[in-house]
Motif scaffolding. Structure first.
Motif, PDB file in Angstrom:
ATOM      1  N   ASP A 191      -1.493 -17.324  52.152  1.00 27.78           N
ATOM      2  CA  ASP A 191      -0.682 -18.002  53.170  1.00 27.78           C
ATOM      3  C   ASP A 191      -0.940 -19.499  53.204  1.00 27.78           C
ATOM      4  OD1 ASP A 191       0.460 -15.596  53.874  1.00 27.78           O
ATOM      5  OD2 ASP A 191      -0.878 -15.251  55.589  1.00 27.78           O
ATOM      6  N   ASP A 192      -2.227 -19.902  53.104  1.00 30.85           N
ATOM      7  CA  ASP A 192      -2.522 -21.332  53.192  1.00 30.85           C
ATOM      8  C   ASP A 192      -1.953 -22.080  51.995  1.00 30.85           C
ATOM      9  OD1 ASP A 192      -4.726 -19.908  51.781  1.00 30.85           O
ATOM     10  OD2 ASP A 192      -5.489 -21.939  51.479  1.00 30.85           O
ATOM     11  N   TRP A 193      -1.922 -21.441  50.834  1.00 33.41           N
ATOM     12  CA  TRP A 193      -1.336 -22.059  49.644  1.00 33.41           C
ATOM     13  C   TRP A 193       0.171 -22.203  49.829  1.00 33.41           C
ATOM     14  CZ3 TRP A 193       2.287 -21.404  45.901  1.00 33.41           C
ATOM     15  CH2 TRP A 193       2.130 -22.107  44.694  1.00 33.41           C
ATOM     16  N   SER A 195       1.768 -22.431  52.613  1.00 39.50           N
ATOM     17  CA  SER A 195       2.045 -23.434  53.646  1.00 39.50           C
ATOM     18  C   SER A 195       2.022 -24.841  53.069  1.00 39.50           C
ATOM     19  CB  SER A 195       1.021 -23.328  54.778  1.00 39.50           C
ATOM     20  OG  SER A 195       1.125 -22.073  55.417  1.00 39.50           O
ATOM     21  N   ALA A 196       1.250 -25.030  52.023  1.00 34.83           N
ATOM     22  CA  ALA A 196       1.143 -26.341  51.385  1.00 34.83           C
ATOM     23  C   ALA A 196       2.209 -26.552  50.314  1.00 34.83           C
ATOM     24  CB  ALA A 196      -0.244 -26.514  50.775  1.00 34.83           C
ATOM     25  N   THR A 343     -11.936 -17.123  52.013  1.00 33.45           N
ATOM     26  CA  THR A 343     -11.984 -17.519  53.430  1.00 33.45           C
ATOM     27  C   THR A 343     -13.378 -17.949  53.853  1.00 33.45           C
ATOM     28  OG1 THR A 343     -12.392 -15.251  54.228  1.00 33.45           O
ATOM     29  CG2 THR A 343     -10.085 -15.952  53.976  1.00 33.45           C
ATOM     30  N   ALA A 346     -14.576 -22.782  52.894  1.00 37.04           N
ATOM     31  CA  ALA A 346     -13.850 -23.992  53.283  1.00 37.04           C
ATOM     32  C   ALA A 346     -14.536 -25.194  52.651  1.00 37.04           C
ATOM     33  CB  ALA A 346     -13.825 -24.125  54.798  1.00 37.04           C
ATOM     34  N   SER A 432      -9.153 -28.262  46.088  1.00 33.34           N
ATOM     35  CA  SER A 432      -8.353 -28.301  47.310  1.00 33.34           C
ATOM     36  C   SER A 432      -9.207 -28.825  48.464  1.00 33.34           C
ATOM     37  CB  SER A 432      -7.857 -26.891  47.635  1.00 33.34           C
ATOM     38  OG  SER A 432      -7.357 -26.822  48.950  1.00 33.34           O
ATOM     39  N   GLY A 434      -8.760 -27.587  51.356  1.00 42.83           N
ATOM     40  CA  GLY A 434      -8.829 -26.433  52.243  1.00 42.83           C
ATOM     41  C   GLY A 434      -9.813 -25.402  51.740  1.00 42.83           C
TER      42      GLY A 434
END
Length: 648
Positions: A191-193, A195-196, A343, A346, A432, A434
């Motif tokens: 999901d975070d990928w 979103s970017a 996860t 970070a 990244s 993130g």
């Protein structure tokens, strides 16, 4: 040597600071690079005029020249690979051309050679005697004792080789490719990928070949056609321009070696390494390939069988599916879900954890420098302290941007010289901001190991032996060994936690380690494909480099060549490492043996860590690598630990 975590610098955010504009940077390059080059010219002129006969006086004069040239070249290299302004990068490349031309002239200067050969080395201390021997060896390898016509051709070749190397590196550095796909063609991505990576007005998502884009895609995307499209782009970076440049570079190197009396560039290059000659490299590659054969085929069969569940007619697997199905097998057979694992990693926590772990291990403190002159807002600087003494400075440039070096490496900004200048090193990566893959965490530990070696080994009388100035096929060993700390559950528990503060579970780390061992055989065979390619094209200079890739891959890798790809153009190590890519595996053999000396139940054991720091890292290149390792282990290194690990 252990220090409480509270004594270590804590960094919570990155802020642009002290960022000069392009004009100021260009002026700085002129001052640093050309200023130091001019100083070197003056020192050489003085050396010739004075013609020192006292051995130590002569060596100190030579050391002064090497310090000036080293400072000039280091600055040019860092700014050519990292500065965000293309004009600055070009200026740094041009400065390096001037520096390299002067260095070549210096190595071919008969007047200086006569002064050096007249030095009586009797009574010198071991370090000084070693330096004199290295200087004389370098002069011989430069061709100073050849006839005038040969020396002139060698001078031309050296300049042409540098220009070709710079051109090859620039094509890779600035040659990022991309694919544009629909969101549904990115099924499986985190999901975070996602979103970017918002779609454009046409509904398509652009994904580049840069690491933070392409590695997650190759790992998680369940759409085979997307993975294959990305694989095609990754394997065609710098094609076709890079092919012509590489052919030219190979020809120049072959002629260079021939003029000096060597059978091939590989023999010339290997002469000053632990391995000794090109033939020994070939034997080593075959030794590793044979040792890994059984494990490689066993684990490949697992991947093919799993792929067949999705593609019933599948009989093989290649690079487009390798990373994805390796991840599937690790998730299904080893209960390791990399999307869950990431996860716990970070970026901010990982960076801080790295500083705390290495600080405690090596008795160092990393102190944030807020007034350092930087080249981008992502860069951070730290002074390095051992006790109350500042012993160096490091810079961390860890995120991708346009025009920046595309891989991961440590660059020297200044080499340490006792009483004169402290070592400064730059870590250049593409992570990244993130969440990080655990493999990226391992890479960060690896590359940071080079920084530690550079700084801890930087207290040397002679700049020639400062930092990582050991034989090139040993350079990777300390960094490869430091990777082990990124796999230890107790170590990871000090910094790896999810957004809710839950520490990574020890049983997950254990499964991660077992899952990582899956495929180590075919990974070794792939590395030997790379090593055999780098060796082979420097021994035979084939007319068709793509065909050489195809044939070498067929012989050494267990995975087939993908049609219409040109890996040689994207293989940046063919520039800097030339015929010596084998050094990664050679170093790994030594790293596994060195790691056997540590207490695996307590990797913070201060006795063995400090002994390793003082006996292997601190001496820099002041002794042969084999002797440094033997001093640490109490015996010569062997193949046994690596063979045992490979057989597990």
């Amino acid at each position: 040597m252990s220090q409480p975590a509270s004594s270590l610098v804590r960094v919570t955010k990155l802020e642009p600071q002290n960022l000069p504009d392009a004009a100021a940077t260009l002026a700085w390059i002129a001052t640093r690079c050309d200023g130091e080059l001019e100083r070197a010219r003056d020192l050489v002129a003085g050396f010739k005029a004075q013609r020192p006969t006292d051995s130590l006086e002569a060596l100190h004069a030579w050391n002064d020249i090497e310090v000036a040239l080293g400072n000039a070249a280091a600055a040019a290299s860092v700014y050519a690979e990292t500065n965000p302004d293309g004009a600055v990068r070009d200026a740094a490349d041009q400065a390096m051309q001037r520096i390299d031309a002067f260095s070549t002239d210096l190595g071919l200067d008969r007047d200086i050679y006569e002064v050096v050969t007249a030095v009586d080395g009797t009574g010198l201390d071991p370090d000084s005697s070693r330096l004199l021997e290295r200087i004389l060896r370098d002069f011989h390898r430069s061709g100073v004792d050849r006839d005038e016509q040969t020396r002139e051709r060698l001078r031309d070749l050296a300049q042409a080789e540098l220009l070709a190397s710079q051109e090859f590196a620039k094509f890779i550095r600035e040659g990022a490719r991309s694919i544009r796909v629909r969101r549904e063609d990115l099924a499986g991505m985190p999901d975070d990928w996602m979103s970017a990576h918002e779609p454009d007005q046409g509904g398509l998502v652009t994904v580049t070949t840069d690491y933070p884009d392409s590695i997650p895609l190759m790992t998680y995307c369940s759409v085979a056609s997307t993975r294959r499209a990305m694989t095609h782009e990754r394997l065609n970076i710098a094609w076709p321009q890079g092919d012509e440049v590489l052919q030219r570079l190979l020809g120049l190197r072959a002629e260079h070696a021939s003029l000096l009396g060597y059978d091939s560039w590989a023999d010339y290059d290997a002469e000053v390494k632990m391995i000794g000659d090109g033939g020994a490299i070939a034997e080593f590659i075959d030794q590793i390939s044979a040792a890994a054969a059984g494990s490689a085929q066993r684990d490949k069969a697992v991947l093919v069988a799993r792929r067949r569940q999705d593609v019933p007619e599948a009989t093989d697997i290649d690079a487009a599916d390798l990373t994805y199905y390796s991840e599937v097998v690790r998730k299904e057979d080893y209960a390791v879900d990399a999307q869950l694992t990431r996860t716990f990693f970070a970026f901010e926590k990982v960076r801080q954890g790295l500083l705390e772990v290495t600080g405690r291990l090596f008795g160092l403190t990393w102190r944030r420098v807020d007034d350092a002159t930087l080249w981008h807002g992502d860069v951070t600087a730290y002074d390095v302290l051992q006790g109350d003494e500042r012993i160096g400075r490091i810079y961390l440039d860890l995120h991708p941007r346009e025009g920046k070096y595309k891989h991961a490496a440590q660059f020297v900004l200044a080499s340490g010289v006792r009483g004169r200048q402290l070592p400064e090193g730059v870590l250049v990566c593409n992570f990244s901001k993130g969440l990080m893959e655990h493999g990226e965490v391992v890479t960060l530990f690896h590359e940071f190991g080079h920084l530690i070696h550079h700084v801890v080994g930087g207290d040397q009388q002679w700049v020639r032996f400062s930092g990582v100035a050991t034989e090139w096929d040993f350079v990777e060993a300390p960094s490869q060994m430091l990777e082990e700390w990124a796999w230890d559950a107790d170590i990871l528990a000090t910094f790896a936690s999810d957004a809710d503060g839950h520490t990574i579970p020890p049983d997950l780390v254990d499964r991660m380690r077992k899952a990582d061992d899956f495929g180590k055989g075919f990974h070794a065979r792939t590395q030997m494909f790379y090593a055999a390619l780098s060796l082979g094209i420097h021994r035979s200079k084939p007319d068709d480099l793509t065909q050489a890739v195809r044939e070498t891959q067929q012989k050494y890798s267990v995975f087939p060549y993908i049609e219409d790809t040109h890996f040689q153009c994207a293989f940046g190590h063919l520039d800097g490492y030339s015929s010596g890519y084998y050094t990664y595996m050679w170093s790994l053999v030594i790293a596994k043996d060195m790691f056997s000396a540590f207490d695996h139940a307590n990797l913070f054991d201060p006795e063995v860590a400090s002994r390793y720091r003082d006996k292997v890292l601190a001496p820099g290149g002041s002794d042969d690598a084999a002797d440094l390792v033997a001093d640490f282990l109490g015996r010569p290194y062997t193949f046994d630990a690596y063979a045992a690990w490979l057989a597990e």
